[in-house]
Enzyme design. Sequence first.
Site, PDB file in Angstrom:
ATOM      1  N   GLU A 118      24.276  52.397  34.094  1.00 38.14           N
ATOM      2  CA  GLU A 118      23.548  50.971  34.595  1.00 38.14           C
ATOM      3  C   GLU A 118      22.269  50.692  34.443  1.00 38.14           C
ATOM      4  OE1 GLU A 118      27.431  50.208  37.572  1.00 38.14           O
ATOM      5  OE2 GLU A 118      25.349  49.684  38.422  1.00 38.14           O
ATOM      6  N   CYS A 149      15.153  48.337  36.168  1.00 40.60           N
ATOM      7  CA  CYS A 149      15.281  49.703  36.905  1.00 40.60           C
ATOM      8  C   CYS A 149      16.321  50.420  36.041  1.00 40.60           C
ATOM      9  CB  CYS A 149      16.041  49.162  38.037  1.00 40.60           C
ATOM     10  SG  CYS A 149      16.475  50.510  39.298  1.00 40.60           S
ATOM     11  N   CYS A 196      25.590  61.141  40.050  1.00 40.60           N
ATOM     12  CA  CYS A 196      24.358  61.660  40.725  1.00 40.60           C
ATOM     13  C   CYS A 196      25.102  62.965  41.772  1.00 40.60           C
ATOM     14  CB  CYS A 196      23.588  60.691  41.586  1.00 40.60           C
ATOM     15  SG  CYS A 196      22.260  61.623  42.539  1.00 40.60           S
ATOM     16  N   CYS A 250      23.963  61.333  48.859  1.00 45.12           N
ATOM     17  CA  CYS A 250      23.290  60.575  49.912  1.00 45.12           C
ATOM     18  C   CYS A 250      24.482  59.621  50.380  1.00 45.12           C
ATOM     19  CB  CYS A 250      22.018  59.440  49.480  1.00 45.12           C
ATOM     20  SG  CYS A 250      20.642  60.705  48.847  1.00 45.12           S
ATOM     21  N   CYS A 292      25.031  55.738  49.521  1.00 45.89           N
ATOM     22  CA  CYS A 292      24.638  55.382  48.083  1.00 45.89           C
ATOM     23  C   CYS A 292      26.022  55.255  47.377  1.00 45.89           C
ATOM     24  CB  CYS A 292      23.579  56.291  47.586  1.00 45.89           C
ATOM     25  SG  CYS A 292      23.470  56.066  45.748  1.00 45.89           S
ATOM     26  N   CYS A 325      19.298  48.392  45.361  1.00 46.89           N
ATOM     27  CA  CYS A 325      19.151  49.865  45.761  1.00 46.89           C
ATOM     28  C   CYS A 325      20.447  50.611  46.272  1.00 46.89           C
ATOM     29  CB  CYS A 325      17.956  49.820  46.684  1.00 46.89           C
ATOM     30  SG  CYS A 325      17.391  51.295  46.600  1.00 46.89           S
TER      31      CYS A 325
HETATM   32  S1  SF4 Z   1      20.314  57.592  46.776  1.00 47.60           S
HETATM   33 FE1  SF4 Z   1      22.171  57.789  45.215  1.00 47.60          FE
HETATM   34  S2  SF4 Z   1      21.329  58.024  43.245  1.00 47.60           S
HETATM   35 FE2  SF4 Z   1      19.580  58.331  44.667  1.00 47.60          FE
HETATM   36  S3  SF4 Z   1      19.329  60.507  44.840  1.00 47.60           S
HETATM   37 FE3  SF4 Z   1      20.792  59.736  46.471  1.00 47.60          FE
HETATM   38  S4  SF4 Z   1      22.875  59.822  45.684  1.00 47.60           S
HETATM   39 FE4  SF4 Z   1      21.500  60.109  43.924  1.00 47.60          FE
END
Ligand code: SF4
Length: 361
Positions: free
Chosen positions: A95, A108, A115, A119, A122, A355
């Site tokens: 994206e 962005c 990923c 986190c 996210c 974000c």
């Molecule tokens: S916020 Fe999301 S994209 Fe960024 S490092 Fe953490 S898991 Fe990965």
Amino acid sequence: MSSDRPNLYDLSPGALAELFRRWGEPAYRAKQLYRHLYVQRTADPATMTDFPKALRDRLANETAFGVLRKKQLLTGDDGMTRKVLWTLPGGDPLETVLMIYPDRATVCVSSQSGCPMQCVFCATGKLGFLHDCTPGEIIEQVLWAERELKAFLAASNPQAKIENRRLSNIVFMGMGEPFNNYDNWWTSVERLHDPDGYDMGARNFTVSTVGLVPGILRLADEALPVNLAISLHTPDDDLRSAMMPVNKRYPVAELIEATRTYTEKTRRRVSFEYVLLKEKNDFPEQALRLAQLLRPADRPPLLCHVNLIPWNPVPGTPLSRSDRRRVLNFQAVLKEHGVPCTVRVERGVDIAAACGQLAGG
Ligand code: SF4
């Protein structure tokens, strides 16, 4: 299209020269092609009328001018936020989000599909890791954004002169952790910076990391002064490890020490990103501990700025957004203790382009 064709955006000037040498073309033709790609920014060999027809045909038949396939374009904020969903050659999602403001435009960019960092707040982290972007896949996102910007401006004001309108900022805050894909990411930065090509000023780049200490220390030694943003989100190790598993490898003290090394070497200010989650990390005592971390009594203050980000909802997460009163209280404590901070203005929440919301759909 056959996937064994070289993606021209993956090739350095030297590799373009080598390709044309193998094709028996004079060396100056490779320089012309590089200018077409990064100065004229065309992805259509038919427009390269300074090339003989046979060469244009060969480029069209034997190379790829990019590999990202557009799956969907979503728009929000009256068209000023534009998110494109791509499909990579193997089928993985990617994206890119373009944010247009009256006086500037920011793209962005994603550096990985999915990923591995997990986190908890996210949406991208929930996909797991799928793919490291190549330099070309990163560069294509930027070139798309510039074309999209020009098309949007032309449609909204046909009288405006848009030839010289450019992206103002490139931020690596999309899907993925750029320092996990450092070599490819940095190659894309150097290519986009090249004064003989795309010519984007180094200070117009910002890279965002979850706190990978080796990447921060490596960036401190790079020649180009790109901006650094660090996702901190809490001053407390226990909570940070629960929110961001990377903290078990690089705890807060080690992260802050690496940041100090970075600011002392580069004399550049870093941004700390702090996503506010209601009754998790938005208590005034946490703001006080954050202030003490960034402005300790026994050392010079860290050269930094804190960006407070009211959390954007991610479906299926048992978290809630800090209300405005809690956000302002948190900010007031930081300011009272001399820490520069702002509350980020949100864009793209309605199309999940904000974000932590990028999840390939
Ligand atoms: S916020 Fe999301 S994209 Fe960024 S490092 Fe953490 S898991 Fe990965």
